[in-house]
Scaffold this active site. Structure first.
Site, mmCIF file in Angstrom:
data_model
loop_
_atom_site.group_PDB
_atom_site.id
_atom_site.type_symbol
_atom_site.label_atom_id
_atom_site.label_comp_id
_atom_site.label_asym_id
_atom_site.label_seq_id
_atom_site.Cartn_x
_atom_site.Cartn_y
_atom_site.Cartn_z
ATOM 1 N N ARG A 198 0.856 -1.180 0.000
ATOM 2 C CA ARG A 198 0.000 0.000 0.000
ATOM 3 C C ARG A 198 0.898 1.237 0.000
ATOM 4 N NH1 ARG A 198 -2.022 -3.718 3.614
ATOM 5 N NH2 ARG A 198 -4.121 -4.510 3.152
ATOM 6 N N LYS A 221 -2.339 -2.864 7.604
ATOM 7 C CA LYS A 221 -3.777 -2.773 7.841
ATOM 8 C C LYS A 221 -4.272 -3.945 8.676
ATOM 9 C CE LYS A 221 -8.126 -2.139 5.311
ATOM 10 N NZ LYS A 221 -8.726 -2.023 3.956
ATOM 11 N N HIS A 277 -3.897 3.093 -4.900
ATOM 12 C CA HIS A 277 -4.184 1.666 -4.749
ATOM 13 C C HIS A 277 -4.095 0.936 -6.080
ATOM 14 C CE1 HIS A 277 -5.082 -0.681 -1.238
ATOM 15 N NE2 HIS A 277 -5.974 -1.420 -1.881
ATOM 16 N N ARG A 280 -1.050 -1.251 -6.224
ATOM 17 C CA ARG A 280 -1.206 -2.564 -5.565
ATOM 18 C C ARG A 280 -1.985 -3.507 -6.472
ATOM 19 N NH1 ARG A 280 -1.119 -4.868 -0.279
ATOM 20 N NH2 ARG A 280 -3.031 -5.919 0.403
ATOM 21 N N HIS A 303 -3.436 -10.508 2.799
ATOM 22 C CA HIS A 303 -4.876 -10.640 2.988
ATOM 23 C C HIS A 303 -5.176 -11.686 4.060
ATOM 24 C CE1 HIS A 303 -5.817 -9.056 -1.332
ATOM 25 N NE2 HIS A 303 -5.655 -8.090 -0.465
ATOM 26 N N TYR A 312 -8.435 -11.490 -8.067
ATOM 27 C CA TYR A 312 -7.447 -11.460 -9.148
ATOM 28 C C TYR A 312 -7.338 -12.796 -9.875
ATOM 29 C CZ TYR A 312 -6.054 -7.370 -6.415
ATOM 30 O OH TYR A 312 -6.058 -6.176 -5.736
#
Length: 335
Positions: A198, A221, A277, A280, A303, A312
């Site tokens: 990020r 995050k 973003h 990313r 994640h 993706y």
């Protein structure tokens, strides 16, 4: 009167805990039995708290939010910002007494916000924040009633396509950033494109995070530390940049505005909310298009759930290729 003459005996009609307390009615054969029963009921009030009427919970919604922050939110990386957002929400709803706060109150507030131009996605986020406050306070023992937002449904959000930069766009963008007055923006962009970081994670890199051919991202995050391998060339570029432009332990200075200006000069348009973003997304998209493994990508991006990374999956070369060979027309032609 608490005791009165009734058909078949003496009626005891009493609220031993006073107004708001439980009412007891019972008919006994004799007045003596009735008086004894009345005395016993009154004694229970002084001996057991269960007999007392429940006190009204007059705490305001903002007081619950303060409790949440003091006992839980303060330990979250984004706790202070979330707390301020929650308090603003409470004020906008009139800061009601928490025990009277309801799903309909929040639904009305949500409608006003949507009409004012706030996105459904943002309202779902606010819903989640406030619902979590009640859930956490219940776990901590500071809230005994049901969560007023537990059954309120969030808006269903139509998924939007994640934009990524093509090879040509990346080359054009880096060329523009190379000429920017900001000395940091070009290399920060390269870090994002090479690691899937990020923007804030790359922008706030410290020298201690770059070593042994990898970057270790902290303060993420998800709250978890993750390490991503990098090339020798990128590590050398980071070391050289720190010697020339570093401040304290930080390798970079702030460069968000310079990146936005570079996008404009390069003529690259991106959907709302996908400015930095998109870098990313570009890493993840090219990773899958080049044959990368979806589980490896999950670990690189950090994640918590594979569901996020599966966005993706459709970019993988072999994704759903069976459709070309297993559809009914292929079999008909073969026959």
């Amino acid at each position: 009167m608490a005791i009165s003459k009734a058909n078949g005996g003496w009626l005891v009609d009493i609220q031993p805990a006073g107004r708001g307390g439980k009412r007891f009615r019972k008919t006994l054969k004799t007045q003596a039995e009735a008086k004894a029963h009345e005395a016993w009921l009154k004694s229970q009030v002084t001996q057991s708290a269960e007999w007392l009427p429940k006190k009204k919970d007059l705490r305001k919604l903002s007081e619950l939010i303060d409790l949440w922050y003091e006992h839980h939110g303060i330990g979250l990386s984004s706790g202070r910002d979330t707390n301020q957002r929650l308090l603003a929400m409470a004020a906008a709803m009139g800061n009601p007494i928490a025990s009277s706060f309801s799903a309909s109150m929040f639904a009305e507030y949500r409608t006003r916000r949507i009409e004012a131009g706030i996105s459904a996605n943002n309202m779902n986020r606010e819903h989640s924040y406030l619902r979590s406050v009640f859930n956490e306070l219940e776990r901590l023992g500071y809230w005994k009633a049901e969560n007023p937002l537990a059954k309120l449904r969030q808006f269903k959000i139509q998924q939007t396509e994640l934009s990524y930069l093509t090879h040509e766009q990346i080359a054009t963008l880096l060329a523009e950033l190379q000429t920017a007055q900001n000395p940091h923006v070009n290399l920060i962009t390269q870090v994002c494109l090479c690691t899937g970081a990020r923007w804030s994670e790359a922008e706030e890199l410290r020298t201690s995070q770059v070593r042994d051919g990898q970057i270790q991202f902290a303060n993420t995050k998800s709250g978890k530390v993750r390490s991503v391998p990098i090339s020798d060339e990128l590590q050398s570029a980071l070391n050289d940049h720190y010697k020339s432009h570093g401040t304290g332990a930080r390798i970079f200075g702030y460069a968000y505005s310079a990146f936005r200006d570079g996008l404009d000069r390069a003529g690259i348009e991106l959907p709302d909310g996908q400015l930095t973003h998109a870098l990313r997304h570009s890493f993840a998209s090219h990773f899958m298009m080049n044959g990368g493994n979806i589980l490896v990508l999950q670990r690189i991006l950090g994640h918590a759930s594979l569901t996020m990374t599966m966005r993706y999956a459709h970019l993988a070369p072999e994704h759903l290729q069976e459709a070309k060979h297993l559809n009914p027309l292929v079999f008909r032609q073969a026959a």
